[in-house]
Write a protein that holds these residues in place. Structure first.
Motif, PDB file in Angstrom:
ATOM      1  N   LYS A   1     -17.972   8.503   9.715  1.00  0.00           N
ATOM      2  CA  LYS A   1     -17.542   7.829   8.540  1.00  0.00           C
ATOM      3  C   LYS A   1     -15.960   7.740   8.637  1.00  0.00           C
ATOM      4  O   LYS A   1     -15.505   8.675   9.070  1.00  0.00           O
ATOM      5  N   PRO A   2     -15.166   6.904   8.122  1.00  0.00           N
ATOM      6  CA  PRO A   2     -13.866   6.885   8.021  1.00  0.00           C
ATOM      7  C   PRO A   2     -13.434   8.206   7.298  1.00  0.00           C
ATOM      8  O   PRO A   2     -13.998   8.531   6.314  1.00  0.00           O
ATOM      9  N   SER A   3     -12.338   8.537   7.826  1.00  0.00           N
ATOM     10  CA  SER A   3     -11.801  10.051   7.267  1.00  0.00           C
ATOM     11  C   SER A   3     -10.670   9.700   6.238  1.00  0.00           C
ATOM     12  O   SER A   3      -9.742   9.133   6.487  1.00  0.00           O
ATOM     13  N   LEU A   4     -10.972   9.912   4.881  1.00  0.00           N
ATOM     14  CA  LEU A   4      -9.903   9.955   3.767  1.00  0.00           C
ATOM     15  C   LEU A   4      -8.756  10.491   4.016  1.00  0.00           C
ATOM     16  O   LEU A   4      -7.684  10.214   3.968  1.00  0.00           O
ATOM     17  N   SER A   5      -8.753  11.445   4.794  1.00  0.00           N
ATOM     18  CA  SER A   5      -7.671  12.559   4.869  1.00  0.00           C
ATOM     19  C   SER A   5      -6.897  11.833   5.911  1.00  0.00           C
ATOM     20  O   SER A   5      -5.621  11.990   5.936  1.00  0.00           O
ATOM     21  N   PHE A   6      -7.378  11.410   6.949  1.00  0.00           N
ATOM     22  CA  PHE A   6      -6.510  10.615   7.936  1.00  0.00           C
ATOM     23  C   PHE A   6      -5.845   9.485   7.466  1.00  0.00           C
ATOM     24  O   PHE A   6      -4.541   9.455   7.694  1.00  0.00           O
ATOM     25  N   TYR A   7      -6.437   8.783   6.614  1.00  0.00           N
ATOM     26  CA  TYR A   7      -5.723   7.690   5.772  1.00  0.00           C
ATOM     27  C   TYR A   7      -4.646   8.125   4.904  1.00  0.00           C
ATOM     28  O   TYR A   7      -3.537   7.603   4.901  1.00  0.00           O
TER      29      TYR A   7
ATOM     30  N   ALA B   1      -8.625  -2.321   4.964  1.00  0.00           N
ATOM     31  CA  ALA B   1      -9.093  -1.179   5.203  1.00  0.00           C
ATOM     32  C   ALA B   1     -10.680  -1.253   4.573  1.00  0.00           C
ATOM     33  O   ALA B   1     -10.689  -2.153   3.715  1.00  0.00           O
ATOM     34  N   PRO B   2     -11.408  -0.293   5.168  1.00  0.00           N
ATOM     35  CA  PRO B   2     -12.670  -0.115   4.352  1.00  0.00           C
ATOM     36  C   PRO B   2     -12.475   0.082   2.721  1.00  0.00           C
ATOM     37  O   PRO B   2     -11.430   0.784   2.459  1.00  0.00           O
ATOM     38  N   ALA B   3     -13.598  -0.258   2.117  1.00  0.00           N
ATOM     39  CA  ALA B   3     -13.268  -0.165   0.434  1.00  0.00           C
ATOM     40  C   ALA B   3     -13.079   1.262   0.229  1.00  0.00           C
ATOM     41  O   ALA B   3     -12.275   1.636  -0.663  1.00  0.00           O
ATOM     42  N   ALA B   4     -13.853   2.184   0.959  1.00  0.00           N
ATOM     43  CA  ALA B   4     -13.739   3.612   0.244  1.00  0.00           C
ATOM     44  C   ALA B   4     -12.307   4.292   0.806  1.00  0.00           C
ATOM     45  O   ALA B   4     -11.895   5.426   0.188  1.00  0.00           O
ATOM     46  N   MET B   5     -11.702   3.739   1.608  1.00  0.00           N
ATOM     47  CA  MET B   5     -10.319   4.310   1.975  1.00  0.00           C
ATOM     48  C   MET B   5      -8.992   3.589   1.499  1.00  0.00           C
ATOM     49  O   MET B   5      -7.902   3.841   1.685  1.00  0.00           O
ATOM     50  N   LYS B   6      -9.131   2.653   0.519  1.00  0.00           N
ATOM     51  CA  LYS B   6      -8.224   1.574  -0.167  1.00  0.00           C
ATOM     52  C   LYS B   6      -7.425   2.685  -1.093  1.00  0.00           C
ATOM     53  O   LYS B   6      -6.187   2.559  -1.205  1.00  0.00           O
ATOM     54  N   GLU B   7      -7.880   3.746  -1.707  1.00  0.00           N
ATOM     55  CA  GLU B   7      -7.334   4.636  -2.492  1.00  0.00           C
ATOM     56  C   GLU B   7      -6.080   5.391  -1.690  1.00  0.00           C
ATOM     57  O   GLU B   7      -5.014   5.569  -2.118  1.00  0.00           O
TER      58      GLU B   7
ATOM     59  N   ASN C   1     -15.686   9.702  17.827  1.00  0.00           N
ATOM     60  CA  ASN C   1     -16.209   8.669  18.541  1.00  0.00           C
ATOM     61  C   ASN C   1     -15.406   8.593  19.814  1.00  0.00           C
ATOM     62  O   ASN C   1     -14.286   8.355  20.020  1.00  0.00           O
ATOM     63  N   VAL C   2     -16.088   8.853  21.017  1.00  0.00           N
ATOM     64  CA  VAL C   2     -15.422   9.059  22.391  1.00  0.00           C
ATOM     65  C   VAL C   2     -14.889   7.788  22.636  1.00  0.00           C
ATOM     66  O   VAL C   2     -13.825   7.485  23.502  1.00  0.00           O
ATOM     67  N   MET C   3     -15.481   6.451  22.449  1.00  0.00           N
ATOM     68  CA  MET C   3     -15.005   5.163  22.790  1.00  0.00           C
ATOM     69  C   MET C   3     -13.355   5.018  22.228  1.00  0.00           C
ATOM     70  O   MET C   3     -12.880   4.063  22.555  1.00  0.00           O
ATOM     71  N   ALA C   4     -13.248   5.908  21.111  1.00  0.00           N
ATOM     72  CA  ALA C   4     -11.772   5.684  20.720  1.00  0.00           C
ATOM     73  C   ALA C   4     -10.636   6.012  21.675  1.00  0.00           C
ATOM     74  O   ALA C   4      -9.823   5.598  21.590  1.00  0.00           O
TER      75      ALA C   4
END
Length: 491
Positions: free
Chosen positions: A271-277, A306-312, A220-223
């Protein structure tokens, strides 16, 4: 493996002093011809080959003076992310190496030979992988556009006497970073305005090329403007801003420009990156200098947002805090379900390996890693953990066999050489222990000791043996490297 070791934090070295400053650019189309191929200039001042020599020398100095994080899991993550960006960058002329420094102060910098250094504090300030990638893409662009070499060339055109002094300061910094910085600052004291103008151009260019790299790599370039805006707001009234804002200031004009440029790109919403989290949680647990209670509180608060998929990922961070605090039952209760869900995830494999060793269940760790090796036989994380487990079980010959393969594939990783040295020590193989220790010394530019250790190894080896020939050949290589390193200081 290799849980956190407390180390002192040292000041920034030469590259931070050379980091490039503010930008006052104009807006143009993102993929238009306003991105000229000017990164291939500066050859008259500094060749690519000479840049590589400087980069190698400076990297060895960093290993000796900075608290570099030798964490196989985090190293793999930033290396994968960095090379994903490099594969979509313009004008790549050198190989790239990405390193992480244990320092909570927000900063990142690039230096000769394709080296990009990130402070662990970046993970505490970036909120998405695209934001972290935006910082890395900016630094990658400083390298691909050869800004340090071009800066030296600009000085040579304007004030020929200054380039010699500047180069001398750079070389002095290889031997003594603090002295080199002082000399460099004194050299450039009379050329502030010229340096500022050229730095503005460099920062503009790094932003522009960095944004195009982000776009091409699917981020995302807006980042980039979002991260800039948040930092500017956070430190607007700070009397002591972080180093990154001293070397990369954020005037409103730069924030506005990057926002306007980003809006001209097609919107990407990866999509949010689990590796980043997971990497972020690992940094918080082990490299943020937070006490266990504070780290657990940080992880709990951020998990709620956090997004649900990233909580782990935050559960993983909590498991590391429990593990490092010897609360093994809590660590197992938290970590085991994560690993069962994703048995090939390197973050979970590494933590489970540590947990099994702490529980005195090395055989379970070996079985787990053996299975993982079948699916990913070349994984650095799996190999070094597997060797560590073999060492813990007292299977020193087997550990050495794995480590010989590992150090051949990863000769710059001190973890492999350190464990190889220890395994040979346990077998009473003094000559191989000395050789492994010599490699660690060479990585830190401690040439005299490295050559001394290899000489001792050669004297211990059987006369005329292959081992002795190997040691002697390595001595010759180290002598050449030492002479090249010394020549850079005396050039």
């Amino acid at each position: 493996m290799f849980q956190k070791k407390k180390r002192s934090l040292l000041g920034l070295c030469l590259v931070s002093a050379l980091s490039l400053s503010i930008a006052v650019p104009s807006v143009a189309e993102p993929n238009s011809a306003d991105l000229p191929d000017i990164g291939t200039v500066a050859g008259s001042t500094l060749s690519i080959n000479k840049e590589l020599q400087y980069g190698d020398a400076y990297m060895r100095i960093l290993r000796a003076t900075q608290p570099i994080i030798n964490d196989p899991v985090l190293n793999q993550y930033i290396d994968d992310l960095g090379h994903r960006l490099v594969s979509h960058a313009d004008n790549v002329k050198t190989p790239f190496q990405f390193i992480l420094i244990h320092n909570p102060v927000l900063n990142a910098f690039a230096f000769f030979g394709g080296h990009v250094a990130l402070h662990s504090g970046l993970f505490l300030h970036t909120q998405t992988e695209s934001e972290l990638a935006s910082v890395m893409a900016h630094e990658i662009s400083h390298i691909t556009q050869r800004h340090l070499a071009r800066r030296m060339e600009e000085e040579a055109r304007n004030t020929p006497a200054t380039i010699a002094a500047m180069a001398g300061s750079l070389l002095l910094a290889i031997a003594s970073p603090q002295a080199g910085i002082a000399a460099l600052n004194a050299t450039m004291a009379g050329h502030i305005q010229g340096q500022l103008n050229y730095s503005r151009s460099n920062e503009q260019e790094a932003d522009r090329f960095g944004m195009r790299t982000l776009e091409n790599a699917g981020f995302n370039v807006m980042a980039m403007p979002r991260f800039f805006s948040r930092l500017a707001a956070e430190y607007r009234y700070s009397s002591k801003p972080p180093q990154m804002l001293l070397t990369h200031p954020l005037p409103q004009s730069r924030i506005t420009d990057t926002r306007q440029r980003a809006q001209q790109y097609k919107a990407h919403h990866p999509k949010p990156s689990l590796s980043f989290y997971l990497a972020r949680s690992r940094v918080v647990a082990r490299y943020s200098d937070l006490k266990p209670a504070s780290a657990l509180d940080w992880l709990s608060r951020h998990k709620a947002q956090a997004p649900a998929a990233m909580k782990e990922a935050f559960d993983y961070g909590q498991a590391l805090v429990y593990l490092d605090s010897d609360k093994l039952s809590q660590a197992k209760a938290t970590l085991f379900p994560l690993w069962k869900k994703s048995p090939d995830n390197p973050f979970y494999l590494d933590a489970m390996s540590d947990l099994y060793l702490a529980l005195k269940q090395a055989s379970k760790a070996q079985a787990m890693l053996n299975h993982a090796r079948k699916n990913n036989p070349d994984s650095a994380v799996i190999l070094i953990n597997y060797a560590n487990v073999l060492y813990d079980e007292g299977k020193f010959k087997a550990a050495i066999h794995v480590l010989q393969r590992y150090t051949h594939a990863h000769p710059d990783d001190v973890n492999g050489w350190d464990l190889l040295s220890k395994a040979n020590n346990r077998l009473g193989n003094e000559q191989e222990e000395l050789a492994a220790r010599a490699e660690i010394l060479a990585l830190k530019a401690q040439w005299t000791k490295a050559i001394q250790y290899y000489t001792q190894a050669s004297q211990l080896a059987k006369l005329g043996s292959l081992e002795q020939a190997r040691y002697d050949a390595r001595i010759d290589q180290l002598l050449v490297q030492r002479d090249r390193f010394t020549a850079l200081q005396k050039n």
